[in-house]
Design a protein around this motif. Structure first.
Motif, PDB file in Angstrom:
ATOM      1  N   VAL A 107       4.044  16.193   5.559  1.00 30.30           N
ATOM      2  CA  VAL A 107       3.640  14.822   5.891  1.00 30.30           C
ATOM      3  C   VAL A 107       4.014  14.505   7.338  1.00 30.30           C
ATOM      4  CG1 VAL A 107       4.069  12.398   5.403  1.00 30.30           C
ATOM      5  CG2 VAL A 107       3.799  13.988   3.529  1.00 30.30           C
ATOM      6  N   PHE A 140       0.796   4.266  -2.505  1.00 34.27           N
ATOM      7  CA  PHE A 140       0.718   5.652  -2.008  1.00 34.27           C
ATOM      8  C   PHE A 140       1.732   6.540  -2.726  1.00 34.27           C
ATOM      9  CE2 PHE A 140       3.125   8.539   0.719  1.00 34.27           C
ATOM     10  CZ  PHE A 140       2.172   9.519   0.952  1.00 34.27           C
ATOM     11  N   TYR A 157      -4.877  -5.603   6.215  1.00 39.56           N
ATOM     12  CA  TYR A 157      -4.182  -6.685   6.899  1.00 39.56           C
ATOM     13  C   TYR A 157      -5.130  -7.458   7.817  1.00 39.56           C
ATOM     14  CZ  TYR A 157      -1.280  -9.188  10.157  1.00 39.56           C
ATOM     15  OH  TYR A 157      -0.752 -10.165  10.928  1.00 39.56           O
ATOM     16  N   SER A 194      -3.776   6.125   3.808  1.00 36.00           N
ATOM     17  CA  SER A 194      -3.238   4.913   3.172  1.00 36.00           C
ATOM     18  C   SER A 194      -2.778   3.929   4.226  1.00 36.00           C
ATOM     19  CB  SER A 194      -2.044   5.230   2.270  1.00 36.00           C
ATOM     20  OG  SER A 194      -2.248   6.402   1.588  1.00 36.00           O
ATOM     21  N   TYR A 195      -2.100   4.458   5.247  1.00 38.38           N
ATOM     22  CA  TYR A 195      -1.568   3.594   6.286  1.00 38.38           C
ATOM     23  C   TYR A 195      -2.709   2.859   6.985  1.00 38.38           C
ATOM     24  CZ  TYR A 195       1.886   2.069   9.662  1.00 38.38           C
ATOM     25  OH  TYR A 195       2.741   1.312  10.409  1.00 38.38           O
ATOM     26  N   VAL A 206      -0.752  15.647   1.357  1.00 38.01           N
ATOM     27  CA  VAL A 206      -0.031  14.380   1.214  1.00 38.01           C
ATOM     28  C   VAL A 206       0.061  13.693   2.573  1.00 38.01           C
ATOM     29  CG1 VAL A 206       2.120  13.307   0.477  1.00 38.01           C
ATOM     30  CG2 VAL A 206       1.234  15.244  -0.766  1.00 38.01           C
ATOM     31  N   GLY A 207       0.210  14.495   3.647  1.00 37.88           N
ATOM     32  CA  GLY A 207       0.247  13.922   4.992  1.00 37.88           C
ATOM     33  C   GLY A 207      -1.040  13.203   5.332  1.00 37.88           C
ATOM     34  N   THR A 208      -2.167  13.866   5.061  1.00 44.41           N
ATOM     35  CA  THR A 208      -3.459  13.249   5.320  1.00 44.41           C
ATOM     36  C   THR A 208      -3.626  11.987   4.490  1.00 44.41           C
ATOM     37  OG1 THR A 208      -4.258  15.483   5.552  1.00 44.41           O
ATOM     38  CG2 THR A 208      -5.911  13.771   5.497  1.00 44.41           C
ATOM     39  N   PHE A 209      -3.178  12.086   3.241  1.00 43.04           N
ATOM     40  CA  PHE A 209      -3.269  10.948   2.343  1.00 43.04           C
ATOM     41  C   PHE A 209      -2.442   9.780   2.882  1.00 43.04           C
ATOM     42  CE2 PHE A 209      -1.893   9.137  -1.913  1.00 43.04           C
ATOM     43  CZ  PHE A 209      -3.048   8.405  -2.067  1.00 43.04           C
ATOM     44  N   PHE A 210      -1.269  10.104   3.442  1.00 44.90           N
ATOM     45  CA  PHE A 210      -0.421   9.058   4.014  1.00 44.90           C
ATOM     46  C   PHE A 210      -1.141   8.353   5.159  1.00 44.90           C
ATOM     47  CE2 PHE A 210       2.763   7.245   6.754  1.00 44.90           C
ATOM     48  CZ  PHE A 210       3.664   6.689   5.868  1.00 44.90           C
ATOM     49  N   VAL A 211      -1.744   9.151   6.045  1.00 42.40           N
ATOM     50  CA  VAL A 211      -2.447   8.552   7.181  1.00 42.40           C
ATOM     51  C   VAL A 211      -3.564   7.643   6.686  1.00 42.40           C
ATOM     52  CG1 VAL A 211      -3.842   9.024   9.209  1.00 42.40           C
ATOM     53  CG2 VAL A 211      -1.872  10.441   8.706  1.00 42.40           C
ATOM     54  N   ALA A 232      -4.023   0.180   4.904  1.00 33.59           N
ATOM     55  CA  ALA A 232      -3.159  -1.004   4.935  1.00 33.59           C
ATOM     56  C   ALA A 232      -3.445  -1.827   6.182  1.00 33.59           C
ATOM     57  CB  ALA A 232      -1.692  -0.594   4.882  1.00 33.59           C
ATOM     58  N   GLU A 233      -3.662  -1.152   7.304  1.00 35.82           N
ATOM     59  CA  GLU A 233      -3.957  -1.887   8.542  1.00 35.82           C
ATOM     60  C   GLU A 233      -5.278  -2.642   8.430  1.00 35.82           C
ATOM     61  OE1 GLU A 233      -1.696   0.761  11.941  1.00 35.82           O
ATOM     62  OE2 GLU A 233      -3.625   1.447  11.204  1.00 35.82           O
ATOM     63  N   VAL A 248       0.840  -1.197   0.000  1.00 33.42           N
ATOM     64  CA  VAL A 248       0.000   0.000   0.000  1.00 33.42           C
ATOM     65  C   VAL A 248       0.880   1.254   0.000  1.00 33.42           C
ATOM     66  CG1 VAL A 248      -1.731   1.265   1.291  1.00 33.42           C
ATOM     67  CG2 VAL A 248      -1.968  -1.159   1.025  1.00 33.42           C
ATOM     68  N   MET A 249       2.023   1.206   0.685  1.00 29.60           N
ATOM     69  CA  MET A 249       2.943   2.349   0.669  1.00 29.60           C
ATOM     70  C   MET A 249       3.433   2.628  -0.754  1.00 29.60           C
ATOM     71  SD  MET A 249       3.424   3.873   3.488  1.00 29.60           S
ATOM     72  CE  MET A 249       1.702   3.659   3.814  1.00 29.60           C
ATOM     73  N   TYR A 290      -3.936  -2.014  -5.284  1.00 29.64           N
ATOM     74  CA  TYR A 290      -4.398  -0.823  -4.582  1.00 29.64           C
ATOM     75  C   TYR A 290      -4.174   0.468  -5.340  1.00 29.64           C
ATOM     76  CZ  TYR A 290      -5.852  -3.690  -0.910  1.00 29.64           C
ATOM     77  OH  TYR A 290      -6.549  -4.629  -0.234  1.00 29.64           O
ATOM     78  N   VAL A 301       1.737  16.363   9.873  1.00 32.52           N
ATOM     79  CA  VAL A 301       0.416  15.750   9.987  1.00 32.52           C
ATOM     80  C   VAL A 301       0.513  14.443  10.770  1.00 32.52           C
ATOM     81  CG1 VAL A 301      -1.455  14.678   8.697  1.00 32.52           C
ATOM     82  CG2 VAL A 301      -0.488  16.814   7.914  1.00 32.52           C
ATOM     83  N   MET A 346      -6.072   4.002  -4.655  1.00 34.96           N
ATOM     84  CA  MET A 346      -5.337   5.125  -4.083  1.00 34.96           C
ATOM     85  C   MET A 346      -5.379   6.333  -5.003  1.00 34.96           C
ATOM     86  SD  MET A 346      -4.140   3.554  -1.449  1.00 34.96           S
ATOM     87  CE  MET A 346      -2.639   4.198  -0.850  1.00 34.96           C
TER      88      MET A 346
END
Lengths: 221, 255
Positions: free
Chosen positions: A195, A49, B207, B199-200, B192-197, B203-204, A45-46, B157, A198, B161
């Motif tokens: 990033v 991303f 899983y 996405s993470y 991008v930060g919000t998007f990272f959260v 992923a959880e 997923v990363m 994904y 946040v 995404m």
């Protein structure tokens, strides 16, 4: 910065493939040993991303635009070797699925954007973090400077590889590439800081895992 | 959802589409390798590669415009190569002295031909091979299992995404994105930060869903379709033709 096919001489292509594949093999080996099964979906997923985030262009004064690379951000959050692995996956999918970057240059692209920008600049970040004050600002500043270096250094390596291949003279490409990318690097630094900011607010656990306890305590404040 | 921007047209039916993915990977890999090692002035070799590509393109029924449009990715680098033509000194490249052409021009035309042929062959390969088949072929050719698992996750994904990110861009634009450059960068960083959260956390969730369905760390990859008679009938003449073009129509093994 993705080198298209046909630009590299056989020697440079093979040499960078050897380094890139070597580092990835080490990363795969380490991942097979250390990563829990939970990490496989996470890393996949990363990679998706990073792929999606790279589609975002930010404007550069002067009419062109650059996009986010994300290698250093991954290195800060996941560790240098894992970051290399994720970047290699992204670059391979971009190359095979989109023809973005040549198949003969995939090794060089992994070298520039994974090994140099991710793993190499991670040590710039570690080095800076050691000397800057152990505060939130010190952490963000070292990540920002390393993110700038990740873009500039990988573009410089790109220019050097093209020069070694006898395709483009260094006098033209090095100033051109480094000039453009030192501006793109500012965007990369800003996005990386964004990033991390946040993340420190929303999921401090993700940042904290990767930091020494003392820095983590400062960041958490 | 806009599925299929990655391997668009790979679901067409044509003789080429029905071949095993392993066959296609081998043939196009050979094409790219012989192409990038050909001397820039071996026009007949390049004509041979282009002819091969055009025949494949015609047989596969993939629209020509699709390949041409995607091949535009080489333009920025080509522009940089064009800029540096005048900087090659005539004396430095003694072996080109006979041809009287500027050495910079020869280098440029070599780059242009090679990158065009290789990019088009990669585009065609991805247009005739569904990505999962591609991965099983790579697995068969010896890529580590972990890399294949990661790539199949990425592929799975990616669409999700990209859509999610486009949704965020739309939301941002709807809220009057604009103003100074610095302000924009700040917004992009936060986004991008919000998007990272997101996405993470996705992923959880993925899983957990997978564990509850018995995931033990191995992502199943479909076995590659075996190479049958028609695959061999395609591989042998194609590789023979391409290597022939490389050896008999171009001077020297390495340029």
């Amino acid at each position: 910065m993705h080198i298209p096919p046909g630009y590299l001489s056989s020697e440079v292509a093979v040499g960078t493939y050897v380094v890139g594949v070597g580092v990835c093999t080490a990363a795969v080996w380490k991942a097979n040993r250390d990563l829990s099964e939970k990490q496989i979906p996470l890393l996949g997923v990363m990679a998706a991303f990073v792929f999606a985030a790279q589609m975002l262009n930010f404007p550069i004064p002067g009419g062109t635009s650059g996009h986010f690379l994300g290698a250093l951000m991954l290195a800060v959050l996941l560790g240098p070797l894992t970051a290399c692995l994720v970047m290699a996956v992204v670059l391979a999918v971009q190359c095979l699925g989109f023809a973005d970057g040549g198949l003969d240059a995939l090794g060089a692209n992994i070298f520039n954007m994974g090994v140099v920008a991710g793993a190499g600049c991670y040590y710039v970040y570690v080095f800076l973090k050691r000397f800057l004050p152990k505060t939130r600002a010190g952490f963000l500043a070292s990540a920002a400077v390393a993110a700038w270096f990740s873009i500039v250094l990988s573009s410089a390596f790109c220019a050097v590889e093209l020069w070694l291949s006898g395709k483009l003279p260094l006098g033209v490409t090095l100033p051109l590439m480094v000039g453009i990318h030192s501006v793109i690097g500012l965007g990369e630094a800003a996005v990386t800081v964004g990033v991390l900011t946040v993340l420190m607010e929303a999921r401090p656990d993700l940042v904290r895992d990767r930091l020494s306890t003392r820095t983590a305590a400062m960041v958490a404040e | 959802m806009k599925h299929g921007f990655l391997d668009k047209y790979s679901d067409l039916s044509s003789p080429l589409h029905s071949l095993s993915a392993t066959t296609k990977v081998i043939v196009f890999l050979v094409l790219i390798i012989v192409c990038v090692t050909t001397a820039p002035t071996a026009y007949f070799s390049f004509a041979g590669y282009l002819a091969f590509l055009m025949v494949c393109l015609a047989v596969s029924r993939v629209p020509v415009i699709h390949v041409l449009r995607r091949s535009l990715v080489v333009v920025p680098f080509l522009a940089m190569a064009a800029l540096s033509i005048p900087f090659f000194s005539r004396a430095a490249e003694g072996r080109n002295a006979i041809t009287a052409a500027h050495p910079g021009l020869i280098v440029f035309q070599g780059i242009a031909l090679k990158s065009f042929v290789s990019v088009c062959s990669l585009i065609l390969l991805s247009a005739i091979t569904p990505f999962p088949h591609f991965l099983s072929a790579l697995r068969k050719l010896g890529t580590p299992r972990l890399l294949i698992s990661l790539m199949s996750f990425t592929y799975r994904y990616l669409f999700l995404m990209v859509e999610e990110f486009e949704r965020m861009v739309r939301a941002r634009d709807a809220r009057c994105y604009g103003g100074g450059w610095l302000w924009q960068t700040k917004v992009v960083g936060r986004m991008v930060g919000t998007f990272f959260v997101r996405s993470y956390e996705r992923a959880e969730r993925v899983y957990h869903a997978m564990t509850s369905r018995g995931f033990d760390g191995r992502v199943p990859v479909e076995d590659a379709q075996p190479m049958r008679l028609k695959d061999h009938l395609f591989v042998l003449p194609s590789v023979g033709f391409l290597v022939g073009c490389r050896i008999f129509l171009a001077p020297g093994w390495l340029f």
